[in-house]
Design a protein around this motif. Structure first.
Motif, PDB file in Angstrom:
ATOM      1  N   THR A   2       0.826  -1.214   0.000  1.00  0.00           N
ATOM      2  CA  THR A   2       0.000   0.000   0.000  1.00  0.00           C
ATOM      3  C   THR A   2       0.859   1.263   0.000  1.00  0.00           C
ATOM      4  O   THR A   2       0.621   2.175  -0.800  1.00  0.00           O
ATOM      5  CB  THR A   2      -0.909   0.010   1.237  1.00  0.00           C
ATOM      6  OG1 THR A   2      -1.395  -1.302   1.423  1.00  0.00           O
ATOM      7  CG2 THR A   2      -2.047   0.957   1.096  1.00  0.00           C
ATOM      8  N   LYS A   9       1.803   7.166  -6.322  1.00  0.00           N
ATOM      9  CA  LYS A   9       0.621   7.995  -6.617  1.00  0.00           C
ATOM     10  C   LYS A   9       0.950   9.456  -6.305  1.00  0.00           C
ATOM     11  O   LYS A   9       0.626  10.358  -7.074  1.00  0.00           O
ATOM     12  CB  LYS A   9      -0.556   7.547  -5.744  1.00  0.00           C
ATOM     13  CG  LYS A   9      -1.379   6.441  -6.381  1.00  0.00           C
ATOM     14  CD  LYS A   9      -2.551   6.100  -5.486  1.00  0.00           C
ATOM     15  CE  LYS A   9      -3.154   4.774  -5.894  1.00  0.00           C
ATOM     16  NZ  LYS A   9      -4.037   4.229  -4.868  1.00  0.00           N
ATOM     17  N   ILE A  10       1.595   9.679  -5.150  1.00  0.00           N
ATOM     18  CA  ILE A  10       1.939  11.058  -4.765  1.00  0.00           C
ATOM     19  C   ILE A  10       3.006  11.590  -5.719  1.00  0.00           C
ATOM     20  O   ILE A  10       2.967  12.759  -6.118  1.00  0.00           O
ATOM     21  CB  ILE A  10       2.402  11.133  -3.293  1.00  0.00           C
ATOM     22  CG1 ILE A  10       1.294  10.622  -2.360  1.00  0.00           C
ATOM     23  CG2 ILE A  10       2.791  12.553  -2.919  1.00  0.00           C
ATOM     24  CD1 ILE A  10       1.668  10.561  -0.889  1.00  0.00           C
ATOM     25  N   LYS A  13       1.615  13.024  -8.759  1.00  0.00           N
ATOM     26  CA  LYS A  13       1.055  14.367  -8.590  1.00  0.00           C
ATOM     27  C   LYS A  13       2.162  15.431  -8.630  1.00  0.00           C
ATOM     28  O   LYS A  13       1.891  16.603  -8.812  1.00  0.00           O
ATOM     29  CB  LYS A  13       0.289  14.487  -7.272  1.00  0.00           C
ATOM     30  CG  LYS A  13      -0.687  13.360  -6.995  1.00  0.00           C
ATOM     31  CD  LYS A  13      -2.010  13.562  -7.701  1.00  0.00           C
ATOM     32  CE  LYS A  13      -2.773  12.282  -7.929  1.00  0.00           C
ATOM     33  NZ  LYS A  13      -3.513  11.735  -6.858  1.00  0.00           N
TER      34      LYS A  13
ATOM     35  N   LEU B  92      -3.589  13.157  -2.239  1.00  0.00           N
ATOM     36  CA  LEU B  92      -4.450  12.093  -2.752  1.00  0.00           C
ATOM     37  C   LEU B  92      -5.896  12.549  -2.789  1.00  0.00           C
ATOM     38  O   LEU B  92      -6.313  13.390  -1.984  1.00  0.00           O
ATOM     39  CB  LEU B  92      -4.331  10.848  -1.867  1.00  0.00           C
ATOM     40  CG  LEU B  92      -2.940  10.203  -1.741  1.00  0.00           C
ATOM     41  CD1 LEU B  92      -3.014   8.962  -0.857  1.00  0.00           C
ATOM     42  CD2 LEU B  92      -2.370   9.828  -3.095  1.00  0.00           C
ATOM     43  N   THR B  93      -6.657  11.958  -3.697  1.00  0.00           N
ATOM     44  CA  THR B  93      -8.077  12.295  -3.786  1.00  0.00           C
ATOM     45  C   THR B  93      -8.831  11.621  -2.639  1.00  0.00           C
ATOM     46  O   THR B  93      -8.249  10.812  -1.901  1.00  0.00           O
ATOM     47  CB  THR B  93      -8.674  11.793  -5.109  1.00  0.00           C
ATOM     48  OG1 THR B  93      -8.523  10.372  -5.136  1.00  0.00           O
ATOM     49  CG2 THR B  93      -8.001  12.403  -6.310  1.00  0.00           C
ATOM     50  N   GLU B  96      -8.620   7.893  -3.152  1.00  0.00           N
ATOM     51  CA  GLU B  96      -7.271   7.359  -2.914  1.00  0.00           C
ATOM     52  C   GLU B  96      -6.925   7.360  -1.431  1.00  0.00           C
ATOM     53  O   GLU B  96      -6.269   6.431  -0.943  1.00  0.00           O
ATOM     54  CB  GLU B  96      -6.242   8.189  -3.695  1.00  0.00           C
ATOM     55  CG  GLU B  96      -6.278   7.946  -5.194  1.00  0.00           C
ATOM     56  CD  GLU B  96      -5.498   8.974  -5.986  1.00  0.00           C
ATOM     57  OE1 GLU B  96      -5.151   8.669  -7.137  1.00  0.00           O
ATOM     58  OE2 GLU B  96      -5.247  10.093  -5.476  1.00  0.00           O
ATOM     59  N   ASP B  99      -8.795   4.536   0.202  1.00  0.00           N
ATOM     60  CA  ASP B  99      -8.188   3.292  -0.282  1.00  0.00           C
ATOM     61  C   ASP B  99      -6.866   3.019   0.442  1.00  0.00           C
ATOM     62  O   ASP B  99      -6.577   1.883   0.819  1.00  0.00           O
ATOM     63  CB  ASP B  99      -7.961   3.398  -1.793  1.00  0.00           C
ATOM     64  CG  ASP B  99      -7.434   2.106  -2.377  1.00  0.00           C
ATOM     65  OD1 ASP B  99      -8.078   1.068  -2.154  1.00  0.00           O
ATOM     66  OD2 ASP B  99      -6.379   2.122  -3.037  1.00  0.00           O
TER      67      ASP B  99
END
Lengths: 391, 312
Positions: A2, A9-10, A13, B92-93, B96, B99
Motif C-alpha cells: 500500500t 501515486k503522490i 502528482k 491524494l483524492t 485514494e 483506499d
C-alpha cells in the motif's frame, strides 16, 4: 504494497517538478554541446608593442626593432609621451620599449645598456616582455662569443653576431599532442554529468522529501500506528519505492547522456561516468531520506532543497569549473558529497589509460560518497526513532 | 453481556499531573458508549491509552478478551479509529485516501474496492470521490476523516470528537452514519463534549472530569442524578425583585434566576409547572416574548456534579 503504491501515486502528482529539472538539464546540456567546441588547437597570438627609438636605426638597434615588429602587432600612436601614456591606459598598446641614444654603439662596445620599459601589467604585456627579454638574452650570449680581448665587437663580427641572433630566434619548435583522448566529447560528458549533480539533488531530493514528509506527518503516522500494519513494513515499502524512483530517474539521465553526448558514452570513460552518477544518485536518495525524516513542513522543504542543490552545485563546481573556484571554497566543498562526485567526473575526463592505478584515483572518491550515504541512513533512522519516541 | 473493552484501574501521569485517575469501565458489545467531559477531562488520553498510543502508569486494558499492547496487531486489525485531527494525504483524492488507509488493514484488492465504496456511501461523499482534500469544506473533510478510519469495517470503533467545527448538515450525516455502523454490529466509543450528541446517539454515557469518572449510566439514569425535574425559561425585559420573590413562593419552585433578559425557574418535581407559570403571568399582567419548558440536560447533571458547566 500500500505504502509503495501510494508513494508513486503522490509522485505522479509531483511529476511536473521532475519534468522541469529534466528540461533544465537538457536545455543546459544541449546549450553546452553547441558552445563548448573546445580546443586542442592553439594559435600563436601577437602582443601590441610600441617601439620608441632614440638611436640611429642601424646595427643591433635596427635588428631589435625589426624583431619586435615581426613578432608584434603594428600600433599607430602619435609621437608624444601623453599619447603613449593614454594608449597604455586604454590598452591600445600593452608594452612600450624605449631604445636609448647610442644603444647600438654602447652594445657593441660591451656596455650593459638597459632598455626603458612601460607596461600595463596585463597577460599580454608579460608576453611582450618575454619576447623582448628573449632577444636581449640571445644578443648578450652571442656578444660574449664574438667579443675581442677588449670586450668589443669588431665591424666584421657585428654582421655575424646579428646573423646568429636572427638564426637562433627564427627557429620554431613543432609541438605535437600525442594524447588519444577525445577531449572535446569528454569535456561535454563532464559538463553534462556535473550538471546532473544539480538535477538529481533538486528533483530527487525535493520530490522524495516531499513524499516522505507526508508519510512522516504526525497525524498520518498516528493512523498508521493504530493500524494492523507494522511501522517496519511501511518503512521497508517506502525505502523500496525511494530506491525504485532513484533508479528510474538515474536511468533517464543516463539515457539522455547517450542521446546528447553520443559515442563517448560507449567507452570505458562513459561507463565510469555512469557508475559515478549511480553512486551519487544513491547518496542523494539517502539525503532525501534524511530531509524527509527531519522536516515535516512542506514549504520548508522547498527552501532546504534549493539551498542544498544550488549551494552544493556552486560550491563544488557543477556550474563553474573547479579550477576556477577559490581554494577556500573548495576546502569547504570537501564536506559535501557533490565535491567527490564532481571531482571524480573531472578525473575521468583526464584518464588516458584505464588501469588499476588510474582507477585508484577515482575509487576513493566513490568510497567517500558511499560513506556519506551510510551516514545519512544512520542519521535518518536515528531521527525517525527519536521522533517516534517523542510522539 | 459480552464486554469488548475492559479497563481496570487505569492511571496515567504526566510527571506531577494525574491525567487519568484510577479509571475502570467496560464497553459492551454492540453499544455506543459516550465519553462525555469538558476539554482536558481525560477523554482523549483515555482513548490513546486504550489504543496503546500512550503508555500508562497503572492498570490493565483488555480488548476482545486479550491484553492490548502496541504490537497486538490481531486486535488492531479489528479496530477503527477516527481522530479529532484530520489526518489525510493532501496529495491524494478522496477515493485514494480512503483506499490507502483501508489498505493498511485489507490486502485483497477486490474486497478493498467494495469496502471503500461502502465507506464513501456511508459518509455521503459519492459526489466528491475525485476531489482533493483542499477542495473540500470543513464538514466534508470531517466525513472523509471518518471514512478513512472506518472503511475496513472494524468491529470496534473509536470516534474522538468527530463533529468538531462541522456544519449542521454534515453533523446530521455523521451522526446518521455512526448509527448505521452500530446497526451493522460495530461497538463504538464516542468521545465528545457535545451533550446533545450523546443524548441522541449513546446507549450509555461515562461523564469524566479531571481524569475521574463522575457518573456512568444511560442518559435517563444520569438525568435522575439532577435535583431538578423541570426548567421553565421566560424571555422578558423588565422583571422586578418583588415578582421574583412571588415566583419563588409558587408551588414546586426550587430556584429563580434573572439575567436581565431571561428568567429561569427550576422545579424540583411536580406537574403542570408551565401552565401554573403562564396563569401567574396572566394574573399579574406581566408581558413576555417567549416561554418554554425543558427537561434537565446532561449539562445540568454535570453542573450538579461539579459545580461548573460542561463547556467551561
Amino acid at each position: 504494497m500500500t505504502a509503495f503504491k501510494t508513494f508513486f501515486k503522490i509522485l505522479n502528482k509531483n511529476k511536473f517538478i521532475v519534468i522541469m529539472y529534466t528540461v533544465i538539464l537538457i536545455a543546459f546540456g544541449g546549450f553546452n554541446m553547441q558552445t563548448s567546441d573546445s580546443s586542442i588547437n592553439f594559435t600563436a597570438s601577437k602582443p601590441d608593442i610600441l617601439v620608441v627609438n632614440n638611436d640611429e636605426e642601424k646595427g643591433i638597434t635596427k635588428d631589435l626593432i625589426d624583431y619586435i615588429k615581426g613578432n608584434s602587432e603594428a600600433v599607430n600612436i602619435a609621437d608624444n609621451e601623453e599619447a603613449r601614456n593614454d594608449a597604455l591606459f586604454y590598452r591600445e598598446v600593452h608594452y612600450i620599449v624605449y631604445i636609448p641614444e647610442n644603444y647600438n654603439e654602447d652594445f657593441l662596445n660591451g656596455k650593459n645598456v638597459n632598455l626603458e620599459i612601460k607596461t600595463c601589467d596585463t597577460a599580454e604585456s608579460s608576453f611582450a616582455e618575454m619576447l623582448v627579454s628573449r632577444y636581449i638574452r640571445t644578443a648578450n650570449s652571442y656578444r660574449e662569443i664574438y667579443k675581442d680581448e677588449n670586450g668589443k665587437i669588431s665591424k666584421e663580427n657585428e654582421e655575424k653576431l646579428i646573423s646568429k641572433i636572427n638564426d637562433t630566434l627564427s627557429k620554431n619548435t613543432e609541438v605535437e599532442i600525442t594524447s588519444k583522448l577525445d577531449t572535446n566529447s569528454l569535456s561535454k560528458a563532464t559538463f553534462y554529468y556535473n550538471f546532473v549533480n544539480y538535477s538529481i539533488l533538486a528533483a530527487l531530493v525535493y520530490v522524495v522529501s516531499l513524499i516522505l514528509s507526508s508519510f512522516r506527518n504526525k497525524k498520518i503516522q498516528r493512523r498508521i500506528n493504530v493500524s494492523s500494519t507494522t511501522y517496519r513494513k511501511i518503512n521497508r515499502e517506502l525505502l523500496m519505492a525511494n530506491i525504485m524512483f532513484s533508479l528510474w530517474l538515474w536511468g533517464i539521465y543516463v539515457l539522455l547522456s547517450f542521446v546528447l553526448i553520443g559515442k563517448i558514452m560507449f567507452t570505458i570513460q562513459g561507463a565510469l561516468y555512469i557508475i559515478n552518477s549511480f553512486i551519487f544518485t544513491m547518496c542523494a536518495a539517502t539525503i532525501a531520506l534524511l530531509i524527509g525524516s527531519i522536516v515535516s513542513n512542506k514549504n520548508a522543504i522547498n527552501g532546504i532543497v534549493n539551498v542544498i542543490a544550488l549551494g552544493s552545485s556552486f560550491l563544488c563546481g557543477a556550474f563553474v569549473p573547479m579550477q576556477w573556484l577559490p581554494d577556500t571554497v573548495l576546502k569547504i566543498a570537501h564536506i559535501l558529497p557533490s565535491f567527490y562526485y564532481i571531482s571524480t567526473n573531472e578525473k575521468i575526463a583526464t584518464l588516458e589509460n584505464i588501469d588499476v592505478s588510474s582507477l585508484k584515483e577515482i575509487i576513493p572518491n566513490m568510497a567517500v560518497m558511499v560513506c556519506f550515504a551510510i551516514i545519512f541512513v544512520i542519521l535518518s533512522n536515528t531521527v525517525s526513532r527519536k521522533k517516534r519516541r517523542e510522539d | 453481556m459480552n464486554n469488548i473493552i475492559e479497563v481496570k484501574n487505569l492511571e496515567k501521569k504526566y510527571k506531577e499531573l494525574t491525567a487519568i485517575d484510577n479509571l475502570s469501565f467496560e464497553v459492551h458489545e454492540g453499544e455506543i458508549l459516550g465519553l462525555l467531559g469538558p476539554n482536558g477531562s481525560g477523554k482523549s488520553t483515555t482513548m490513546n491509552c486504550i489504543l496503546s498510543l500512550l503508555n500508562f502508569s497503572k492498570g490493565s486494558i483488555r480488548i476482545f478478551g486479550k491484553e492490548m499492547k502496541p504490537d497486538a496487531y490481531d486486535i488492531k486489525a479489528k479496530i477503527g479509529v477516527v481522530f479529532q485531527d484530520i489526518a489525510v494525504f493532501e496529495e491524494l483524492t478522496v477515493y485514494e485516501n480512503i483506499d490507502y488507509f483501508c489498505g493498511l488493514y485489507i490486502r485483497d484488492k477486490e474486497t478493498r474496492k467494495k469496502y471503500v465504496e461502502d465507506a464513501i456511501e456511508l459518509v455521503g461523499l459519492e459526489d466528491f470521490k475525485k476531489f482533493y482534500p483542499k477542495k473540500l469544506s470543513g464538514g466534508l473533510l470531517r466525513r472523509l476523516n471518518i471514512a478513512c478510519g472506518i472503511a475496513h469495517k472494524p468491529k470496534l470503533i473509536f470516534l474522538d470528537e468527530p463533529t468538531v467545527a462541522v456544519d449542521p448538515q454534515s453533523r446530521n450525516n455523521i451522526l446518521d452514519g455512526i448509527k448505521k455502523l452500530r446497526d451493522n454490529g460495530a461497538t463504538i466509543v464516542y468521545t465528545t463534549h457535545y451533550m446533545e450528541e450523546v443524548e441522541i446517539l449513546c446507549d450509555r454515557v461515562i461523564i469524566l472530569d479531571k481524569g475521574k469518572i463522575l457518573a456512568t449510566g444511560t442518559t435517563d439514569e444520569l438525568k435522575e442524578l439532577a435535583k431538578i425535574e423541570e426548567k421553565v425559561t421566560l424571555e422578558v425585559h423588565n422583571f422586578d425583585n418583588e415578582n421574583i420573590e412571588k415566583i419563588k413562593k409558587l408551588t414546586n419552585v426550587d430556584e429563580v434566576t434573572f439575567n436581565g433578559s431571561s428568567l429561569v425557574v427550576t422545579y424540583k418535581k411536580g406537574k403542570h409547572n408551565l401552565i401554573d407559570m403562564i396563569d401567574y403571568l396572566k394574573k399579574e399582567g406581566i408581558q413576555y416574548n417567549k416561554i418554554y419548558s425543558e427537561r434537565p440536560t446532561l449539562n445540568d447533571v454535570f453542573l450538579e456534579l461539579t459545580g461548573k458547566e460542561l463547556r467551561d
